[in-house]
Scaffold this active site. Structure first.
Site, PDB file in Angstrom:
ATOM      1  N   SER A  73       0.818  -1.205   0.000  1.00  0.00           N
ATOM      2  CA  SER A  73       0.000   0.000   0.000  1.00  0.00           C
ATOM      3  C   SER A  73       0.859   1.266   0.000  1.00  0.00           C
ATOM      4  O   SER A  73       2.004   1.262   0.451  1.00  0.00           O
ATOM      5  CB  SER A  73      -0.912   0.019   1.228  1.00  0.00           C
ATOM      6  OG  SER A  73      -1.649  -1.175   1.310  1.00  0.00           O
TER       7      SER A  73
HETATM    8  N1  SAH Z   1      -0.503  -4.988   3.786  1.00  0.00           N
HETATM    9  C1  SAH Z   1       0.289  -5.421   2.663  1.00  0.00           C
HETATM   10  C2  SAH Z   1      -0.334  -5.099   1.318  1.00  0.00           C
HETATM   11  C3  SAH Z   1      -1.571  -5.832   1.110  1.00  0.00           C
HETATM   12  S1  SAH Z   1      -2.108  -6.072  -0.550  1.00  0.00           S
HETATM   13  C4  SAH Z   1       1.675  -4.827   2.712  1.00  0.00           C
HETATM   14  O1  SAH Z   1       1.971  -4.049   3.612  1.00  0.00           O
HETATM   15  O2  SAH Z   1       2.486  -5.178   1.844  1.00  0.00           O
HETATM   16  C5  SAH Z   1      -3.455  -7.125  -0.131  1.00  0.00           C
HETATM   17  C6  SAH Z   1      -3.051  -8.525   0.229  1.00  0.00           C
HETATM   18  O3  SAH Z   1      -4.223  -9.203   0.655  1.00  0.00           O
HETATM   19  C7  SAH Z   1      -2.506  -9.327  -0.951  1.00  0.00           C
HETATM   20  O4  SAH Z   1      -1.236  -9.811  -0.641  1.00  0.00           O
HETATM   21  C8  SAH Z   1      -3.517 -10.466  -1.089  1.00  0.00           C
HETATM   22  O5  SAH Z   1      -2.935 -11.702  -1.485  1.00  0.00           O
HETATM   23  C9  SAH Z   1      -4.096 -10.552   0.306  1.00  0.00           C
HETATM   24  N2  SAH Z   1      -5.412 -11.187   0.440  1.00  0.00           N
HETATM   25  C10 SAH Z   1      -6.476 -11.108  -0.371  1.00  0.00           C
HETATM   26  N3  SAH Z   1      -7.508 -11.819   0.133  1.00  0.00           N
HETATM   27  C11 SAH Z   1      -7.074 -12.368   1.298  1.00  0.00           C
HETATM   28  C12 SAH Z   1      -7.673 -13.224   2.267  1.00  0.00           C
HETATM   29  N4  SAH Z   1      -8.926 -13.664   2.156  1.00  0.00           N
HETATM   30  N5  SAH Z   1      -6.930 -13.587   3.334  1.00  0.00           N
HETATM   31  C13 SAH Z   1      -5.648 -13.168   3.470  1.00  0.00           C
HETATM   32  N6  SAH Z   1      -5.034 -12.354   2.575  1.00  0.00           N
HETATM   33  C14 SAH Z   1      -5.732 -11.956   1.497  1.00  0.00           C
END
Ligand code: SAH
Length: 233
Positions: A73
């Site tokens: 993000s």
């Molecule tokens: N917070 C992260 C960025 C998140 S991007 C950072 O600091 O880098 C969103 C993430 O959510 C992605 O990696 C995606 O694979 C994950 N995601 C999507 N659906 C999910 C779920 N049901 N459970 C866990 N992770 C999930």
């Protein structure tokens, strides 16, 4: 000092200067005023959380690709979401969508304990190794469907969801402690509003913080895998 040690030091100083500027211009000037959050954002080496070919852009004002169509993000969004959790240092925190582990590292500096759930196995493994290597001892990364929460560690004083959800998943509210806070982007797969939800006496009170674009939440309470969301800006 050896030549290598010297250039490693100047590289570290270069990133530290970029980080200071990121915090001042992108975060403080846009209204994030919590000193604890500003200090954490000044500390976590964001360049260690992006792919090698993105290092030069690590402190820029944007989300960046981290592989598998996912993103780390934008710094401001990480800071604003973190500030909205009002952490004091004693909290048990759950993050859904661990991705690179960057947001989890920021939370780890501000809370007692962090569990980060990541859906994509390779990302979960990479985040786990990175956080261990950097010495974040109070974070655990688990691979799984975080739309169901992580009942083993509940109740949580704070839950941060870093992927866009169609609605507030009921298990997350159930796993929130009394007085606990949940920050979650809710809307369509393309566009959401960031909600701050507080649980009091089995009621929830929700407030909209700002409009945002996150990658879609997958899993039981998320979007089906074939729905194409747009990457976060
Ligand atoms: N917070 C992260 C960025 C998140 S991007 C950072 O600091 O880098 C969103 C993430 O959510 C992605 O990696 C995606 O694979 C994950 N995601 C999507 N659906 C999910 C779920 N049901 N459970 C866990 N992770 C999930």
């Amino acid at each position: 000092m050896t030549h290598t040690a010297n250039s490693a030091l100047s590289e570290a100083m270069h990133f530290e200067a970029q980080r200071r500027e990121m915090v001042a211009l992108q975060i403080r000037d846009r209204g994030v005023r919590s000193e604890r959050v500003l200090a954490a954002m000044s500390t976590v080496p964001r360049h260690e959380f992006v792919p090698a070919n993105q290092t030069a852009a690590a402190y820029s004002d944007q989300a960046l690709p981290i592989g598998d169509g996912q993103t780390i993000s934008q710094p401001y969004v990480v800071a604003a979401m973190t500030q909205a959790l009002s952490l004091t240092g004693s909290e048990n925190v759950l993050e859904i969508g661990g991705g690179s582990g960057y947001q989890a590292a920021v939370l780890a500096l501000l809370a007692r304990e962090v569990v980060a759930i990541e859906f994509v196995p390779q990302l979960a493994e990479a985040a786990r190794e990175r956080l261990a290597h950097l010495g974040y001892a109070n974070v655990r990364v688990e691979q799984g469907d975080g739309s169901l929460g992580w009942p083993a560690g509940a109740p949580y004083d704070a839950i941060l969801v870093a992927a866009g959800a169609p609605d507030i998943p009921a298990p997350l509210v159930a796993q929130l402690a009394e007085g606990g806070r949940l920050i979650i982007p809710v809307g369509s797969a393309e566009e959401q509003n960031l909600l701050c939800v507080v649980k009091r006496g089995n009621q929830i009170y929700s407030e909209t913080l700002f409009a945002c674009r996150f990658v879609p939440l997958r899993g039981h309470h998320g979007w089906p895998l074939d729905s194409r969301g747009t990457n976060q800006e």
